[in-house]
Enzyme design. Structure first.
Site, PDB file in Angstrom:
ATOM      1  N   ASP A 377       0.763  -1.170  -0.117  1.00 23.92           N
ATOM      2  CA  ASP A 377      -0.090   0.042  -0.031  1.00 23.92           C
ATOM      3  C   ASP A 377       0.869   1.307  -0.146  1.00 23.92           C
ATOM      4  OD1 ASP A 377      -2.415   1.694   0.181  1.00 23.92           O
ATOM      5  OD2 ASP A 377      -2.794   1.298   2.302  1.00 23.92           O
ATOM      6  N   GLU A 380       2.637   4.942  -3.892  1.00 26.04           N
ATOM      7  CA  GLU A 380       2.621   6.089  -5.064  1.00 26.04           C
ATOM      8  C   GLU A 380       4.146   6.591  -5.054  1.00 26.04           C
ATOM      9  OE1 GLU A 380       0.464   5.771  -2.890  1.00 26.04           O
ATOM     10  OE2 GLU A 380      -0.864   4.263  -4.482  1.00 26.04           O
ATOM     11  N   ASP A 452      -8.849   3.298  -3.242  1.00 28.36           N
ATOM     12  CA  ASP A 452     -10.034   3.737  -2.719  1.00 28.36           C
ATOM     13  C   ASP A 452     -11.159   3.997  -3.257  1.00 28.36           C
ATOM     14  OD1 ASP A 452      -8.190   2.954  -0.589  1.00 28.36           O
ATOM     15  OD2 ASP A 452      -7.690   4.931   0.045  1.00 28.36           O
TER      16      ASP A 452
HETATM   17  O1  MIG Z   1      -4.019   6.089   4.309  1.00 27.01           O
HETATM   18  O2  MIG Z   1      -4.205   0.736   5.536  1.00 27.01           O
HETATM   19  O3  MIG Z   1      -6.103   1.855   0.217  1.00 27.01           O
HETATM   20  O4  MIG Z   1      -7.012  -0.246   1.176  1.00 27.01           O
HETATM   21  O5  MIG Z   1      -7.479  -0.181   3.907  1.00 27.01           O
HETATM   22  C1  MIG Z   1      -5.038   5.010   4.299  1.00 27.01           C
HETATM   23  C2  MIG Z   1      -5.371   1.620   5.470  1.00 27.01           C
HETATM   24  C3  MIG Z   1      -4.255   3.715   4.140  1.00 27.01           C
HETATM   25  C4  MIG Z   1      -5.117   2.817   1.990  1.00 27.01           C
HETATM   26  C5  MIG Z   1      -5.598   1.685   1.419  1.00 27.01           C
HETATM   27  C6  MIG Z   1      -6.742   0.958   1.605  1.00 27.01           C
HETATM   28  C7  MIG Z   1      -6.378   0.504   3.268  1.00 27.01           C
HETATM   29  C8  MIG Z   1      -6.072   1.700   4.150  1.00 27.01           C
HETATM   30  N1  MIG Z   1      -4.932   2.815   3.386  1.00 27.01           N
END
Ligand code: MIG
Length: 765
Positions: A377, A380, A452
């Site tokens: 996650d 980017e 998201d």
């Molecule tokens: O700032 O880990 O897209 O799937 O549940 C949010 C928490 C961070 C973004 C991800 C999402 C995940 C969430 N993350």
């Protein structure tokens, strides 16, 4: 003009141009203002190869010929054109201007044809046909993105153009911010693509049809490996399931309720203070024992991983990272600091091979207790403020660059480090890797989810197009957060999304923190039952789905295929009402519809079709109004279609019934299906432990052949049930020459059962 190995270099007034041969259908063009820099790419795994068959230097042009293409380079002004061997223009520079530099930004302008359509560009919202729109590639963390929001998390600067009776692909392999304009705000004269820095560097794909273009694009950027079989099952996620008893309860609920499920996820709360590669000891005192309990129930565990490493002395991964110089720095040598979940963090330089190795090894903290899936996650990369300074330095595999060039490949390299590391640690087991950010070539390392999204009907349809567009762009294993990450879906939306999820390569239900529970039983009994039926269907389809994934590993053909891949000339498929339709594998056409409709219009392209749920026959090239209650998504099988199904199982480690059903739908055109099976867990298929056979249907010869099995894997199935759809009361049916009588299943279906051996079986009628 200078002939070099594999092609030519031209020194023009203001530019250096290199044109290189990769294959008869793949040619690369590089252009810069001065001497071209050493060549380097994170996306491309091929080198230039072979040469043009003929290079002719004429007074005002150069002509380069391959078996499939002519490349004509006009000298003054410089214009490059790609033509078929017969002289049809496939794509060419715009006649008025072809290249421009503005500051460091370089743009290439191409003539736009009156009927030209554009598809691809990976994870983008907006319509199937991207004509009239412009897009930017700059990986962005954008929760709750809306229709036409751009840029999103993933950059794949590859598109396919199609006009008259030709199609082509262009891949702009430049990881700086890139821009594509398909005639937005102009008078339909030209399209363009730009890179804000670096060189113009594009691959031209000139294969005859779109499947060929995708095959070549994935030859250049690589194809996926076979994923673990369990990752094709239903997956349950939430931000976050904890502590351990809640996770075990969840697992037990699936088994008690008999809703099949293979995977449970742990989101950021499993960590100690959000520190990657740690466990929160209060919430998860004994991960090893918890995971073995989950495994015993037939579940696999996936944990989230973020790139930011908390600045904290005594935290092993921080100490190691500092000691081994793993973190990105400003040009003055000071470490970059950004804040994310753990607080102030340093960020690994995944463009440094040494750092990738270090990151890969760190997964022992997860693999030793038994985690088999790794969810990347925030890559980017994202830090609070969403704007990391461009000057931060990167190793770029020894080529040294800055965030401006490394940003779009950060997620790719994190996923690569995760995949390569965990693959080593899992001792011949296949890891499952999932990522949010990506660049071209990501399919070699990871599945991609579309970030998201929100629980709206528009998001459902948008997700379908994003998955289809990623598929065109080389990424097969993709899907959205089923049900919507943000907000609460209506019962109808949830149920409908579940049904479309069955026909989505990656099927994961996920929900935001503090949102309403979204497990399949959270919407009342009716939706629970509908969900159960749909998930059952997913598990019935697994032999078919796995074979479709196998096809992706071989040819790059996506699992979810927009109709544009096979019917680019059919104007209807681009219409608003029909642009979301797609093939799931080669045989099944899905017509997605929102949850608030119970009747809808579908378009069926050339061919003949059967509705899967009731065998009703439809003529192709026509619109039909069909009913679509929540338990009956409009899904069609092509006439001649061949679909293998198994019995319902609760998870992929459960043994299915030994009966493999092979459904054949009557038709006039011969068809064949490549069936593929292996242990689904290890890499033993690489040494021949698989079972592959061609199943073919020939309505002219009136025969169905279950081909001889290749490979040394003993199939899970020992009996096959041949189910014939719409064959009527056929007589004189023989299996390998011996008479058999068909049994009646429904008024439209007849079946027979016989042993499934590794030898070929021929059924004639
Ligand atoms: O700032 O880990 O897209 O799937 O549940 C949010 C928490 C961070 C973004 C991800 C999402 C995940 C969430 N993350």
């Amino acid at each position: 003009m200078k002939e070099v190995e594999h092609g030519i270099i031209i020194t023009a007034d203001n530019a250096r141009v290199e044109v290189l041969h990769f294959s008869p259908t793949v040619v690369r063009v590089r252009i810069d203002r001065s001497e071209l820099k050493p060549d380097f790419s994170y996306a491309v795994i091929r080198q230039p190869a072979g040469n043009f068959k003929k290079i002719t230097d004429k007074r005002d042009s150069l002509v380069l010929i391959t078996d499939s293409l002519q490349v004509i380079i006009m000298k003054k002004p410089l214009r490059i054109k790609f033509l078929t061997p017969g002289g049809t223009l496939i794509s060419g520079d715009y006649q008025n201007f072809s290249l421009s530099w503005q500051g460091t930004e370089i743009t290439c302008y191409k003539k736009m044809f009156p009927d030209e359509k554009f598809i691809g560009l990976g994870e983008k919202t907006g319509p199937l046909n991207r004509r009239g729109n412009a897009y930017i590639n700059w990986n962005t963390d954008i929760p709750g993105y809306s229709y036409r929001q751009d840029p999103l998390y993933v950059s794949i600067p590859f598109f396919i153009g199609t006009h008259d009776d030709v199609s082509y692909g262009i891949f702009l392999d430049n990881s700086f911010e890139t821009k594509f304009n398909f005639g937005a705000s102009t008078d339909d004269e030209f399209s363009s693509f730009s890179a804000t820095d670096g060189e113009m560097n594009y691959y031209f794909f000139g294969a005859k049809n779109i499947p060929g273009i995708i095959r070549d694009y994935t030859w250049i950027t690589g194809r996926m490996e076979l994923p673990p079989y369990w990752s094709l099952g239903y997956q349950q996620c939430r931000w976050s399931y904890y502590p351990e008893p809640e996770v075990l309860d969840l697992a037990n609920s699936f088994r008690e309720k008999k809703i099949p499920c293979d995977v449970i996820y742990l989101d950021i709360h499993y960590m100690d203070n959000y520190k990657v590669f740690t466990w929160n000891k209060d919430r998860f005192p004994d991960p090893t024992s918890m995971i073995s309990k989950l495994n015993a129930l037939g579940f696999h565990l996936v944990t989230i991983i973020d790139p930011g490493i908390k600045i904290e002395k005594g935290y092993m991964n921080y100490d190691e990272g500092i000691k081994n110089d793993c973190f990105v720095k400003y040009p003055d040598g000071n470490l970059y600091v950004g804040s994310v979940w753990p607080g102030r963090c340093h960020f690994p330089d995944f463009t440094n091979p040494k750092v990738r190795e270090w990151w890969g090894r760190s997964f022992t903290a997860l693999t030793v207790p038994g985690v088999e899936g790794f969810w990347n996650d925030m890559n980017e990369p994202s830090a609070w403020g969403q704007s990391i300074p461009d000057i931060v330095s990167f190793d770029f595999d020894g080529h040294h660059s800055t965030l401006a060039e490394a940003h779009n490949v950060y997620g790719l390299n994190m996923s690569r480090a995760t995949f390569e590391g965990t693959k080593q640690l899992l001792n011949n087991k296949r890891p499952f890797v999932l990522t949010r950010a990506a660049y071209a070539g990501i399919q070699r390392y990871s599945a991609v989810w579309t970030g998201d999204n929100t629980a709206t009907e528009d998001d459902l349809m948008m997700a379908v197009r994003m998955v289809n567009s990623l598929g065109v762009s080389g990424v097969s294993f993709t899907g959205p957060d089923m049900g919507g990450f943000i907000g609460t879906p209506t019962n109808e939306l949830f149920a409908r999304w579940m049904s479309i999820g069955v026909f989505t390569p990656f099927l994961r239900n996920h929900a935001e923190i503090n949102s309403r529970h979204k497990e399949p039983w959270s919407f009342g009994e009716e939706v629970e039952e509908i969900s159960r039926q749909w998930i059952n269907k997913r598990y019935r389809l697994l032999p078919y789905i796995y074979s479709a994934f196998y096809e992706s590993t071989q040819t790059g053909m996506p699992v979810a295929r927009t109709l544009a891949i096979n019917y680019p000339r059919d104007e209807k498929i681009y219409e608003n009402d029909f642009q979301n339709e797609y093939f799931f594998g080669g045989e099944i056409l899905v017509a997605p519809v929102s949850g608030d409709k119970s009747i809808c219009k579908v378009y069926l392209p050339a061919g003949d079709w059967f509705r899967m749920s009731n065998d009703r026959y439809y003529n192709g090239r026509s619109e039909a109004t069909v009913d679509c209650p929540l338990d009956d998504l409009p899904v069609f099988v092509r006439s001649g279609g061949i679909i293998p199904l198994q019995s319902v199982i609760q998870n992929t480690s459960e043994k299915p019934s030994p009966v493999l059903e092979i459904h054949v739908y009557n038709g006039k055109v011969p068809n064949s299906f490549t069936y593929y099976e292996d242990d689904g867990i290890t890499y033993n298929y690489k040494t021949g432990q698989f079972c592959r056979r061609v199943i073919s249907f020939d309505p002219v010869k009136k025969s169905i052949i279950i081909g001889k099995a290749e490979g040394s894997f003993a199939s899970r199935y020992t009996v096959f049930r041949l189910v014939l759809h719409d064959f009527g009361d056929i007589m004189g049916v023989k299996v390998n020459g011996k008479d058999v009588t068909l049994k009646l299943k429904t008024s439209k279906q007849r079946f027979l059962e016989t042993a499934l051996t590794s030898e070929a079986t021929e059924i004639t009628y």
